[in-house]
Design a protein around this motif. Structure first.
Motif, PDB file in Angstrom:
ATOM      1  N   CYS A  67       0.817  -1.215   0.000  1.00 30.74           N
ATOM      2  CA  CYS A  67       0.000   0.000   0.000  1.00 30.74           C
ATOM      3  C   CYS A  67       0.852   1.267   0.000  1.00 30.74           C
ATOM      4  N   GLY A  68       2.067   1.197   0.481  1.00 29.92           N
ATOM      5  CA  GLY A  68       2.949   2.359   0.492  1.00 29.92           C
ATOM      6  C   GLY A  68       3.294   2.875  -0.899  1.00 29.92           C
ATOM      7  N   PHE A  69       3.080   2.070  -1.913  1.00 29.02           N
ATOM      8  CA  PHE A  69       3.352   2.497  -3.280  1.00 29.02           C
ATOM      9  C   PHE A  69       2.240   3.391  -3.828  1.00 29.02           C
ATOM     10  N   GLY A  70       1.092   3.402  -3.154  1.00 38.51           N
ATOM     11  CA  GLY A  70      -0.031   4.192  -3.658  1.00 38.51           C
ATOM     12  C   GLY A  70      -0.368   3.752  -5.067  1.00 38.51           C
ATOM     13  N   ALA A  71      -0.499   4.727  -5.954  1.00 38.55           N
ATOM     14  CA  ALA A  71      -0.823   4.427  -7.360  1.00 38.55           C
ATOM     15  C   ALA A  71       0.434   4.254  -8.214  1.00 38.55           C
ATOM     16  N   MET A  72       1.597   4.345  -7.591  1.00 35.87           N
ATOM     17  CA  MET A  72       2.859   4.236  -8.322  1.00 35.87           C
ATOM     18  C   MET A  72       3.143   2.776  -8.700  1.00 35.87           C
ATOM     19  N   PRO A  73       3.871   2.582  -9.791  1.00 32.71           N
ATOM     20  CA  PRO A  73       4.240   1.217 -10.187  1.00 32.71           C
ATOM     21  C   PRO A  73       5.152   0.565  -9.143  1.00 32.71           C
ATOM     22  N   ILE A  74       4.943  -0.701  -8.919  1.00 34.32           N
ATOM     23  CA  ILE A  74       5.784  -1.480  -8.003  1.00 34.32           C
ATOM     24  C   ILE A  74       6.879  -2.112  -8.853  1.00 34.32           C
ATOM     25  N   ARG A  75       8.090  -1.648  -8.655  1.00 35.25           N
ATOM     26  CA  ARG A  75       9.233  -2.156  -9.436  1.00 35.25           C
ATOM     27  C   ARG A  75      10.168  -2.904  -8.497  1.00 35.25           C
ATOM     28  N   MET A  76       9.872  -4.175  -8.317  1.00 36.07           N
ATOM     29  CA  MET A  76      10.679  -4.999  -7.434  1.00 36.07           C
ATOM     30  C   MET A  76      10.861  -6.360  -8.087  1.00 36.07           C
ATOM     31  N   GLN A  77      11.886  -7.063  -7.617  1.00 31.91           N
ATOM     32  CA  GLN A  77      12.103  -8.425  -8.099  1.00 31.91           C
ATOM     33  C   GLN A  77      12.393  -9.318  -6.898  1.00 31.91           C
TER      34      GLN A  77
END
Length: 139
Positions: A67-77
């Motif tokens: 949820c901390g990403f809000g509407a931003m893309p989640i860029r994780m691997q």
């Protein structure tokens, strides 16, 4: 059977590697579609329950994680171990659904008579579990 967070990590990793990162809202909807389509095939997508929240079905543990990403893309691997037979089932769902506008997915999951609508009931069922059998049968 996998937990929703394991599947979420796989989805995020795939989308990041494919240079098509998704938001938390998109992630929640993709998880719902995975669960629905696998249930309709007689399988379970993941063990966690989904709940009826304002913007649609939500896997709470996944929501809390991202949820901390809000509407931003989640860029994780992540290095998530998922069996290849399972991957073959979910990859087409991921690739098909990530192309959609997130708000179109919200509209779809909110359709009258579908599982979320039956449980949410204009807010009376907010945060209540959507039974897997209802997801399977009502979509």
């Amino acid at each position: 059977m996998y937990g929703a967070l394991d599947i979420a990590k796989y989805v995020i990793t795939k989308c990041t590697k494919d240079k098509h990162p998704i938001s938390n809202l998109q992630l929640q909807k993709i998880l719902y579609y995975i669960q629905r389509e696998l249930l309709q095939q007689g399988l379970a997508g993941f063990s966690d329950d989904m709940e009826a929240w304002q913007f649609g079905p939500v896997a709470p543990a996944v929501y809390r994680q991202y949820c901390g990403f809000g509407a931003m893309p989640i860029r994780m691997q992540y290095n998530v171990k998922i069996e290849q037979d399972y991957v073959k089932l979910i990859v087409p769902i991921i690739e098909r659904k990530r192309q959609l506008n997130p708000w179109d997915m919200v509209s779809d999951t909110h359709s009258v008579g579908k599982a979320w609508d039956i449980i949410y009931r204009n807010g009376l069922g907010d945060h209540q579990v959507i039974p897997k059998e209802l997801i399977k049968n009502k979509g």
